[in-house]
Design a protein around this motif. Structure first.
Motif, PDB file in Angstrom:
ATOM      1  N   TYR A  68      11.141  27.235  22.638  1.00  0.00           N
ATOM      2  CA  TYR A  68      10.740  28.593  23.014  1.00  0.00           C
ATOM      3  C   TYR A  68       9.853  28.574  24.258  1.00  0.00           C
ATOM      4  O   TYR A  68      10.007  29.408  25.166  1.00  0.00           O
ATOM      5  CB  TYR A  68      10.018  29.254  21.848  1.00  0.00           C
ATOM      6  CG  TYR A  68       9.585  30.674  22.140  1.00  0.00           C
ATOM      7  CD1 TYR A  68      10.521  31.677  22.340  1.00  0.00           C
ATOM      8  CD2 TYR A  68       8.232  31.007  22.219  1.00  0.00           C
ATOM      9  CE1 TYR A  68      10.139  32.974  22.610  1.00  0.00           C
ATOM     10  CE2 TYR A  68       7.841  32.314  22.487  1.00  0.00           C
ATOM     11  CZ  TYR A  68       8.799  33.290  22.686  1.00  0.00           C
ATOM     12  OH  TYR A  68       8.405  34.570  22.969  1.00  0.00           O
ATOM     13  N   GLU A 117      11.930  27.873  27.309  1.00  0.00           N
ATOM     14  CA  GLU A 117      12.775  29.022  27.637  1.00  0.00           C
ATOM     15  C   GLU A 117      11.957  30.030  28.430  1.00  0.00           C
ATOM     16  O   GLU A 117      12.452  30.625  29.401  1.00  0.00           O
ATOM     17  CB  GLU A 117      13.320  29.666  26.362  1.00  0.00           C
ATOM     18  CG  GLU A 117      14.201  30.883  26.649  1.00  0.00           C
ATOM     19  CD  GLU A 117      14.777  31.501  25.399  1.00  0.00           C
ATOM     20  OE1 GLU A 117      14.258  32.538  24.936  1.00  0.00           O
ATOM     21  OE2 GLU A 117      15.752  30.917  24.870  1.00  0.00           O
ATOM     22  N   ASP A 176      13.189  35.479  18.499  1.00  0.00           N
ATOM     23  CA  ASP A 176      14.325  36.054  17.801  1.00  0.00           C
ATOM     24  C   ASP A 176      14.914  34.973  16.899  1.00  0.00           C
ATOM     25  O   ASP A 176      15.391  33.944  17.383  1.00  0.00           O
ATOM     26  CB  ASP A 176      15.373  36.543  18.802  1.00  0.00           C
ATOM     27  CG  ASP A 176      16.511  37.314  18.152  1.00  0.00           C
ATOM     28  OD1 ASP A 176      16.632  37.255  16.916  1.00  0.00           O
ATOM     29  OD2 ASP A 176      17.284  37.961  18.891  1.00  0.00           O
ATOM     30  N   ARG A 183      17.581  34.865  15.442  1.00  0.00           N
ATOM     31  CA  ARG A 183      19.001  34.646  15.708  1.00  0.00           C
ATOM     32  C   ARG A 183      19.211  33.612  16.803  1.00  0.00           C
ATOM     33  O   ARG A 183      20.301  33.054  16.922  1.00  0.00           O
ATOM     34  CB  ARG A 183      19.670  35.973  16.103  1.00  0.00           C
ATOM     35  CG  ARG A 183      19.723  37.009  14.976  1.00  0.00           C
ATOM     36  CD  ARG A 183      20.210  38.336  15.483  1.00  0.00           C
ATOM     37  NE  ARG A 183      19.270  38.901  16.451  1.00  0.00           N
ATOM     38  CZ  ARG A 183      19.418  40.090  17.038  1.00  0.00           C
ATOM     39  NH1 ARG A 183      20.488  40.833  16.748  1.00  0.00           N
ATOM     40  NH2 ARG A 183      18.522  40.544  17.898  1.00  0.00           N
ATOM     41  N   ARG A 184      18.174  33.323  17.569  1.00  0.00           N
ATOM     42  CA  ARG A 184      18.267  32.324  18.634  1.00  0.00           C
ATOM     43  C   ARG A 184      17.636  30.990  18.208  1.00  0.00           C
ATOM     44  O   ARG A 184      17.284  30.166  19.049  1.00  0.00           O
ATOM     45  CB  ARG A 184      17.581  32.825  19.906  1.00  0.00           C
ATOM     46  CG  ARG A 184      18.198  34.105  20.476  1.00  0.00           C
ATOM     47  CD  ARG A 184      18.091  34.173  21.992  1.00  0.00           C
ATOM     48  NE  ARG A 184      18.794  33.066  22.602  1.00  0.00           N
ATOM     49  CZ  ARG A 184      18.188  32.025  23.171  1.00  0.00           C
ATOM     50  NH1 ARG A 184      16.859  31.945  23.190  1.00  0.00           N
ATOM     51  NH2 ARG A 184      18.894  31.062  23.704  1.00  0.00           N
ATOM     52  N   GLY A 235      19.347  27.982  19.584  1.00  0.00           N
ATOM     53  CA  GLY A 235      19.078  27.796  21.010  1.00  0.00           C
ATOM     54  C   GLY A 235      17.715  27.172  21.260  1.00  0.00           C
ATOM     55  O   GLY A 235      17.582  26.284  22.113  1.00  0.00           O
ATOM     56  N   TYR A 236      16.695  27.613  20.514  1.00  0.00           N
ATOM     57  CA  TYR A 236      15.367  27.005  20.657  1.00  0.00           C
ATOM     58  C   TYR A 236      15.406  25.527  20.284  1.00  0.00           C
ATOM     59  O   TYR A 236      14.839  24.677  20.981  1.00  0.00           O
ATOM     60  CB  TYR A 236      14.358  27.730  19.758  1.00  0.00           C
ATOM     61  CG  TYR A 236      14.183  29.194  20.017  1.00  0.00           C
ATOM     62  CD1 TYR A 236      14.316  29.729  21.291  1.00  0.00           C
ATOM     63  CD2 TYR A 236      13.873  30.070  18.979  1.00  0.00           C
ATOM     64  CE1 TYR A 236      14.158  31.091  21.519  1.00  0.00           C
ATOM     65  CE2 TYR A 236      13.704  31.429  19.195  1.00  0.00           C
ATOM     66  CZ  TYR A 236      13.849  31.930  20.465  1.00  0.00           C
ATOM     67  OH  TYR A 236      13.690  33.271  20.691  1.00  0.00           O
ATOM     68  N   ARG A 241      17.260  23.313  22.937  1.00  0.00           N
ATOM     69  CA  ARG A 241      16.453  23.045  24.125  1.00  0.00           C
ATOM     70  C   ARG A 241      15.240  22.182  23.789  1.00  0.00           C
ATOM     71  O   ARG A 241      14.885  21.273  24.539  1.00  0.00           O
ATOM     72  CB  ARG A 241      15.973  24.357  24.756  1.00  0.00           C
ATOM     73  CG  ARG A 241      15.094  24.157  25.984  1.00  0.00           C
ATOM     74  CD  ARG A 241      14.479  25.466  26.436  1.00  0.00           C
ATOM     75  NE  ARG A 241      15.457  26.358  27.006  1.00  0.00           N
ATOM     76  CZ  ARG A 241      15.824  26.362  28.288  1.00  0.00           C
ATOM     77  NH1 ARG A 241      15.268  25.491  29.125  1.00  0.00           N
ATOM     78  NH2 ARG A 241      16.710  27.225  28.722  1.00  0.00           N
ATOM     79  N   PRO A 275      22.378  30.580  28.375  1.00  0.00           N
ATOM     80  CA  PRO A 275      23.260  30.835  27.224  1.00  0.00           C
ATOM     81  C   PRO A 275      23.682  32.292  27.153  1.00  0.00           C
ATOM     82  O   PRO A 275      22.954  33.193  27.585  1.00  0.00           O
ATOM     83  CB  PRO A 275      22.391  30.444  26.015  1.00  0.00           C
ATOM     84  CG  PRO A 275      21.334  29.542  26.582  1.00  0.00           C
ATOM     85  CD  PRO A 275      21.083  30.018  27.979  1.00  0.00           C
ATOM     86  N   ASP A 333      23.785  34.177  24.670  1.00  0.00           N
ATOM     87  CA  ASP A 333      23.018  35.011  23.738  1.00  0.00           C
ATOM     88  C   ASP A 333      21.660  35.421  24.283  1.00  0.00           C
ATOM     89  O   ASP A 333      20.899  36.097  23.593  1.00  0.00           O
ATOM     90  CB  ASP A 333      22.851  34.296  22.386  1.00  0.00           C
ATOM     91  CG  ASP A 333      22.175  32.939  22.521  1.00  0.00           C
ATOM     92  OD1 ASP A 333      22.031  32.460  23.663  1.00  0.00           O
ATOM     93  OD2 ASP A 333      21.797  32.359  21.492  1.00  0.00           O
ATOM     94  N   ILE A 334      21.320  35.023  25.521  1.00  0.00           N
ATOM     95  CA  ILE A 334      20.088  35.507  26.144  1.00  0.00           C
ATOM     96  C   ILE A 334      20.393  36.850  26.789  1.00  0.00           C
ATOM     97  O   ILE A 334      21.277  36.947  27.638  1.00  0.00           O
ATOM     98  CB  ILE A 334      19.560  34.518  27.195  1.00  0.00           C
ATOM     99  CG1 ILE A 334      19.039  33.255  26.506  1.00  0.00           C
ATOM    100  CG2 ILE A 334      18.449  35.145  28.018  1.00  0.00           C
ATOM    101  CD1 ILE A 334      18.398  32.264  27.428  1.00  0.00           C
TER     102      ILE A 334
END
Length: 279
Positions: free
Chosen positions: A55, A58, A75, A77-78, A81-82, A85, A247, A249-250
């Motif tokens: 996070y 990001e 979020d 839902r991410r 992604g966190y 990364r 990504p 979803d961002i």
């Protein structure tokens, strides 16, 4: 490499602005809710530090791409992604610390055992040995921790932005970053250390879980300070870090959100548009 129009409108960073990084926390309208969600993520076993790294970096990358926009709130839902990364800086940090642990253990345990052995043979000599050797070892230990923090910062920054293990250990880039930015890197680490020493115990005193909230806010501050370090490095002629495409979803830039406060340029130096490269 395409030039991001948002970066063209951003004034160049000429020095690290610590208060700006603190104010940045409140540029997100849902900052308190985001901090609470990030504090909840800290309860996760094993993955908590990975997600926090993800996070924070990001935030750093999105500031590089969209410097005038608030950071995105946490979020769930991410989460993937966190974690994706954050695994890179986490692994790098773990590798460096694992290499240093044997040295630290030998240094501290050796000092303790040596002091006990000398004290057992002769109390006076043991007291003199402890009074002389122990402070020296503690000073060396503190210097080692400072050097590790300063040296680890560019490695983790490159890992968190490039998201590529092969790109992380580009030693020529790491040497160049430290040559240009060693003082600012030290000051950023010192500021975060002092801020945590104040905010985390204060959070414990008010309410135990307030320490987690303080740590969450410091995560956002750290992401902003890392961005300032990177932008200042680029302004001094540093080599950009290759970035992956964002990504899907961002979410795109939300024009309705309030702009991020930018560090004011020095009064004696004219502002000039600065472009930065991003894929």
């Amino acid at each position: 490499m395409a030039t991001d129009p948002a970066n063209l409108a951003a004034p160049p960073i000429r020095r690290i602005e610590f208060l700006t990084a603190c104010r940045f926390v409140f540029t997100q309208p849902e900052w308190f809710k985001s901090a609470l969600l990030l504090a909840v993520l800290m309860f996760l076993p094993v993955l908590n530090q990975i997600v926090i790294y993800g996070y924070a970096y990001e935030i750093t990358e999105l500031l590089h791409r969209r410097p005038r926009d608030p950071y995105l709130p946490v979020d769930f839902r991410r989460f993937a992604g966190y974690a994706t990364r954050g695994v890179w800086p986490f692994v790098v940090s773990l590798m460096v610390q694992t290499c240093l642990v044997p040295l630290v253990v030998v240094m501290l345990d050796g000092t303790m055992l040596g002091t006990m052995a000398v004290f057992g043979a002769n109390r006076t000599a043991g007291a003199i040995f402890a009074a002389v050797v122990v402070p020296i070892v503690l000073v060396i230990f503190m210097l080692l921790m400072v050097l590790m923090a300063v040296g680890l910062k560019p490695i983790m920054l490159r890992a968190g932005l490039s998201q590529d293990f092969a790109q992380t250990f580009k030693f020529a880039w790491l040497r160049d970053f430290l040559r240009r930015m060693w003082l600012e890197t030290f000051l950023v680490n010192l500021f975060l250390l002092l801020a945590s020493l104040v905010l985390v115990p204060l959070g414990c005193a008010v309410l135990f879980y307030g320490a987690l909230l303080a740590a969450a806010l410091l995560t956002v501050v750290s992401g902003h300070l890392d961005w300032q370090l990177y932008e200042l490095y680029l302004a001094r002629g540093g080599e950009p870090i290759p970035l992956r495409p964002l990504p899907a979803d961002i979410p795109p830039v939300a024009a309705s959100l309030s702009p991020v406060p930018m560090p004011e340029p020095a009064a004696d130096q004219p502002t000039s548009p600065k472009s930065s490269a991003s894929p």
